[in-house]
Design an enzyme around this catalytic site. Structure first.
Site, short mmCIF file in Angstrom:
data_model
loop_
_atom_site.label_atom_id
_atom_site.label_comp_id
_atom_site.label_asym_id
_atom_site.label_seq_id
_atom_site.Cartn_x
_atom_site.Cartn_y
_atom_site.Cartn_z
N SER A 305 0.81 -1.21 0.00
CA SER A 305 0.00 0.00 0.00
C SER A 305 0.86 1.27 0.00
CB SER A 305 -0.96 -0.04 1.19
OG SER A 305 -1.93 0.97 1.11
N ASP A 316 9.90 5.52 -10.49
CA ASP A 316 9.48 6.04 -11.79
C ASP A 316 10.11 7.40 -12.09
OD1 ASP A 316 7.96 3.83 -12.22
OD2 ASP A 316 6.05 4.89 -12.41
N LYS A 330 -0.72 -4.43 -3.08
CA LYS A 330 -2.02 -3.95 -2.59
C LYS A 330 -2.14 -2.50 -3.05
CE LYS A 330 -5.50 -2.67 0.12
NZ LYS A 330 -6.16 -1.36 -0.02
#
Length: 432
Positions: A305, A316, A330
């Site tokens: 999460s 990224d 998740k």
């Protein structure tokens, strides 16, 4: 004459068949296009009527019991994270993101119908007992969890502080089955721990900081900022941020943690759902610190999460090197909608996407540098994190433990800094 009569009858049959076929086609098409749901609701109402009229046990057929049972099945059939919560369940859920609550301190989820420990919270009864991420809970107080939904399981794990509970665990990898008897406690969550400069024998000539986030709650970002300020005053040149076994927490807290290392108004994560209101970008605020120290993040299968949001964004955006193992996966958004009777729906309404549009849910975030720990090494790492509870014999046993994932992260940062020195790149906080 007779021939003409036969021809007329044949034509009549054909016309009747065509009319009947057209009528049937329209009926089927109308049924297929019936998006109002009235026909299905009629089926549900009829089934409830039959149950209330004919079922043998009258104590089980109140309208509330039948409706709640139907809603549990309806929500549970969608995905492991969508749930119907009775009023008592809804109240219990509201305690989840507080810094204190009663229970065992284990974050659980369902995978393929099995109750799985995502991660035990540090300093909790589950952590001290030696429960590990990936452990499957097959029984709670002797009762099988095979047909137990997630809400029921969580409610059974919670209880008054001081009360005992027995979990039957199947350990991932070894398939060992073992009973653990634990005592429930009020869980105190400290989210930023073990902040320090790594020793010279590990960091070499560089000053490499280390900090661990156990979960994302309201004060996490502010606590981390204070910790990093103190490490920078000591001359920190690079940082290892440890998110292993971090099960997540508050979305805004995770975004604020990422903001420590990103410029203002940078996209950290976005949500996308069927409804326009569920699609939303989350960006760093205008006061983002944007610390420029080289950064490595440790992740593993217990990182979920919020951990995946931070790790995925910084990967990224080429802001961090990820070291370890693929995260839990998740990455969905649950909206909680309260109903008239005090119950609520916990409904998956969107999925998280990293800045590079990578979906997190059921995929996880992959490391830049893959480094694994053996099951015994994981056990030793978890034991070291509760060092104050160890016996002398246990301390002696753990002296030989080597955190190879941390070593790989340190080596990666050393490489970055050596390259920067050779190319003349200026690193913030370097050589203070």
């Amino acid at each position: 004459m007779k021939k003409r009569l036969v021809q007329a009858l044949v034509i009549l049959v054909i016309v009747l068949n065509l009319a009947l076929g057209a009528r049937l086609y329209r009926a089927v098409a109308a049924q297929e296009k019936d998006e109002s749901g009235y026909s299905s609701i009629a089926v549900f109402a009829r089934a409830m009527q039959i149950i209330r009229q004919d079922y043998v046990d009258e104590k089980k057929i109140s309208y509330e019991d039948l409706t709640h049972a139907a809603l549990k099945g309806m929500l549970g059939n969608l995905d492991p994270h969508s749930q119907f919560m009775e009023p008592k369940d809804f109240k219990g859920m509201q305690d989840d993101t507080n810094s204190r609550f009663g229970g065992l301190g284990v974050v659980v989820s369902q995978r393929e119908g099995e109750l799985v420990i995502v991660s035990p919270m540090e300093d909790s009864p589950g952590f001290k007992a030696g429960l590990l991420p990936g452990d499957r809970i097959v029984k709670i107080n002797g009762e099988s969890t095979e047909k137990m939904d997630l809400n029921d399981a969580v409610n059974r794990l919670r209880g008054e502080p001081g009360t005992k509970i027995t979990l039957t665990i199947v350990r991932s990898g070894t398939k060992e089955i073992k009973d653990y008897t634990l005592t429930r406690e009020n869980i105190k969550v400290a989210s930023v721990k073990d902040a320090k400069l790594l020793p010279a024998e590990q960091a070499g000539e560089f000053k490499i900081g280390y900090a661990r986030i156990t979960q994302f709650n309201a004060p996490t970002a502010a606590d981390l900022a204070k910790t990093l300020d103190e490490l920078e005053k000591k001359g920190m040149q690079a940082l290892v941020l440890d998110l292993r076994y971090n099960p997540g927490g508050l979305l805004n807290s995770a975004v604020d943690v990422a903001a420590q290392f990103l410029p203002p108004k940078t996209l950290v994560v976005s949500t996308e759902g069927r409804v326009a209101s569920q699609s939303h970008p989350y960006r760093t605020d205008e006061k983002s610190r944007n610390r420029k120290v080289p950064l490595a993040i440790l992740i593993n299968g217990g990182s979920a999460s919020g951990s995946e949001i931070v790790a995925g964004a910084l990967k990224d955006l080429n802001r961090a090197i990820l070291v370890g193992e693929t995260t839990f996966g998740k990455g969905s958004v649950q909206s909680v909608i309260q109903l008239q009777d005090g119950s609520a729906l916990r409904l998956t309404t969107a999925k998280y996407y990293t800045p590079g549009k990578q979906v997190i849910h059921e995929h996880g975030v992959t490391p830049t540098i893959r480094a694994t720990l053996l099951p015994e090494q994981e056990r030793q790492l978890m034991a070291l994190r509760s060092e104050e509870t160890l016996t002398d014999a246990q301390r002696k046993e753990l002296q030989s433990f080597h955190d190879t994932q941390l070593d790989r992260a340190v080596d990666a940062l050393k490489g970055v800094m050596i390259y920067a020195e050779k190319t003349g790149t200026v690193l913030k906080s370097a050589k203070k």
